[in-house]
Motif scaffolding. Sequence first.
Motif, mmCIF file in Angstrom:
data_model
loop_
_atom_site.group_PDB
_atom_site.id
_atom_site.type_symbol
_atom_site.label_atom_id
_atom_site.label_comp_id
_atom_site.label_asym_id
_atom_site.label_seq_id
_atom_site.Cartn_x
_atom_site.Cartn_y
_atom_site.Cartn_z
ATOM 1 N N ALA A 265 -32.836 22.997 32.811
ATOM 2 C CA ALA A 265 -31.378 23.062 32.661
ATOM 3 C C ALA A 265 -30.802 21.657 32.748
ATOM 4 O O ALA A 265 -30.952 20.969 33.761
ATOM 5 C CB ALA A 265 -30.786 23.954 33.748
ATOM 6 N N GLU A 267 -27.611 20.244 32.900
ATOM 7 C CA GLU A 267 -26.179 20.461 33.108
ATOM 8 C C GLU A 267 -25.361 19.189 32.931
ATOM 9 O O GLU A 267 -24.197 19.233 32.517
ATOM 10 C CB GLU A 267 -25.947 21.047 34.503
ATOM 11 C CG GLU A 267 -26.549 22.443 34.676
ATOM 12 C CD GLU A 267 -26.327 22.993 36.068
ATOM 13 O OE1 GLU A 267 -25.792 22.240 36.923
ATOM 14 O OE2 GLU A 267 -26.684 24.162 36.314
ATOM 15 N N ASP A 295 -28.072 21.236 26.532
ATOM 16 C CA ASP A 295 -27.852 21.861 27.837
ATOM 17 C C ASP A 295 -29.109 22.532 28.375
ATOM 18 O O ASP A 295 -29.233 22.748 29.580
ATOM 19 C CB ASP A 295 -26.690 22.859 27.774
ATOM 20 C CG ASP A 295 -26.915 23.924 26.712
ATOM 21 O OD1 ASP A 295 -27.922 23.851 25.984
ATOM 22 O OD2 ASP A 295 -26.071 24.838 26.615
ATOM 23 N N GLU A 296 -30.052 22.849 27.487
ATOM 24 C CA GLU A 296 -31.324 23.422 27.931
ATOM 25 C C GLU A 296 -32.470 22.836 27.100
ATOM 26 O O GLU A 296 -32.333 22.620 25.904
ATOM 27 C CB GLU A 296 -31.337 24.948 27.788
ATOM 28 C CG GLU A 296 -30.503 25.671 28.819
ATOM 29 C CD GLU A 296 -30.705 27.177 28.756
ATOM 30 O OE1 GLU A 296 -30.427 27.854 29.749
ATOM 31 O OE2 GLU A 296 -31.154 27.674 27.684
ATOM 32 N N ARG A 333 -37.835 28.042 35.546
ATOM 33 C CA ARG A 333 -36.624 27.283 35.263
ATOM 34 C C ARG A 333 -36.382 26.240 36.352
ATOM 35 O O ARG A 333 -36.485 26.528 37.552
ATOM 36 C CB ARG A 333 -35.411 28.224 35.180
ATOM 37 C CG ARG A 333 -34.107 27.555 34.747
ATOM 38 C CD ARG A 333 -32.981 28.596 34.635
ATOM 39 N NE ARG A 333 -31.752 28.019 34.114
ATOM 40 C CZ ARG A 333 -30.839 27.400 34.866
ATOM 41 N NH1 ARG A 333 -31.040 27.282 36.186
ATOM 42 N NH2 ARG A 333 -29.737 26.903 34.329
ATOM 43 N N LEU A 335 -33.890 22.511 37.343
ATOM 44 C CA LEU A 335 -32.654 21.777 37.066
ATOM 45 C C LEU A 335 -32.946 20.294 36.937
ATOM 46 O O LEU A 335 -33.578 19.689 37.808
ATOM 47 C CB LEU A 335 -31.645 22.012 38.186
ATOM 48 C CG LEU A 335 -30.295 21.290 38.053
ATOM 49 C CD1 LEU A 335 -29.516 21.830 36.833
ATOM 50 C CD2 LEU A 335 -29.474 21.459 39.332
#
Length: 366
Positions: A265, A267, A295-296, A333, A335
């Motif tokens: 991710a 962000e 964004d991903e 997943r 970040l």
Amino acid sequence: MKKSLLGFILILSVLSCVEDEKTSTTFPLEVNRGSITTKILEHPLADLSEVETQVFDLGLVSDSLLKGKDGTLIYFERDRFEVDATTPLTLKLEEYYQFKDLVTHQLSTETVDGKLLSSSGVIYLEVTDGTQEISLKENATLPVTFPDHRIYNNDIYYGARNEEGIMKWEKDTSLVDTTLLDYQYKRIYGVDAYMSIKVPRDSLDYYLELNESFAVYDLVDDVNSNSTPNYQPIIDPAKINLQQLDWINVDRVVTPDGFKDVLLANEKLADYFTIYVLYEDLNSFVTYPYYEAKDEIRLAQLPIKGKTQLLLVQLTADQEIYSQQITLGKRDRYLIGMKKTSLEALNTFLDGISARDSSENPAVER
């Protein structure tokens, strides 16, 4: 007996086919060679490497033994190349024998069909007349010896960067492995000894005949002599006949524990950064450069082997370095959250990842 000795020495000198040993002049490394991409991704990790471009001024020499700073031997013969006798030549050599050097120069270890490799070192070879590269003649090869038994239990791969600048490797399928009874050793010491060699498929019969063609026992002085015969094998199992120049990798295929889809991710919409997939205590890694802010980011079917980590590195427009380390686990997943760092910190991290030098071939008895 003396005639036999002189004849044998003469044969050895012909087989070695070198006039002298040339030394090189070193220059700063030529970065980003072979990258096809039109986009530029500044890469600060290259500053952590001490690899240099070694230049051998061959001039009009017909043959010479060239030795790299880290032990690579190149048996140069002008007749093997598409060039006349009046054109001065130079040879460029780069030796990437520390795993960290592979990472810092993005020489990722993955084949063109997606297989993971474990590298025992990479070299770059180029012969030029000062204006253009000079190629090997059709069906000609260039003999090279890699140091520290690196070729054992490994294969030769040739590399090129794809349109994204990612290095991909393709196996030299012309080479075959075979095991020979070392007749010279047996004739001198009376003991069976075997050697493994890697030779061109179409030259196998030649090497089989060569192995049996020398009556080495003629070199022993007398039955009553107390002298120890000097054993010099005719066939050097470490010498490899390269089919082409440029990027050459000494590798073996690694079987992953499995594959994993990883979602990152993004962000903060970071852009112009590189993701390195690193494997602890394994000289393997894969790179993914990213130029656009998404964004991903999805890494599909990522090879997993032991402790697998992601290293994200970004160099900003202000020449500041940001990085992040992610150890992959059960989650799919993660970040992205790169933080400001330094080359010194990244150097320490890479030293920990590449604790095993690429010369430490587990197949070789020490």
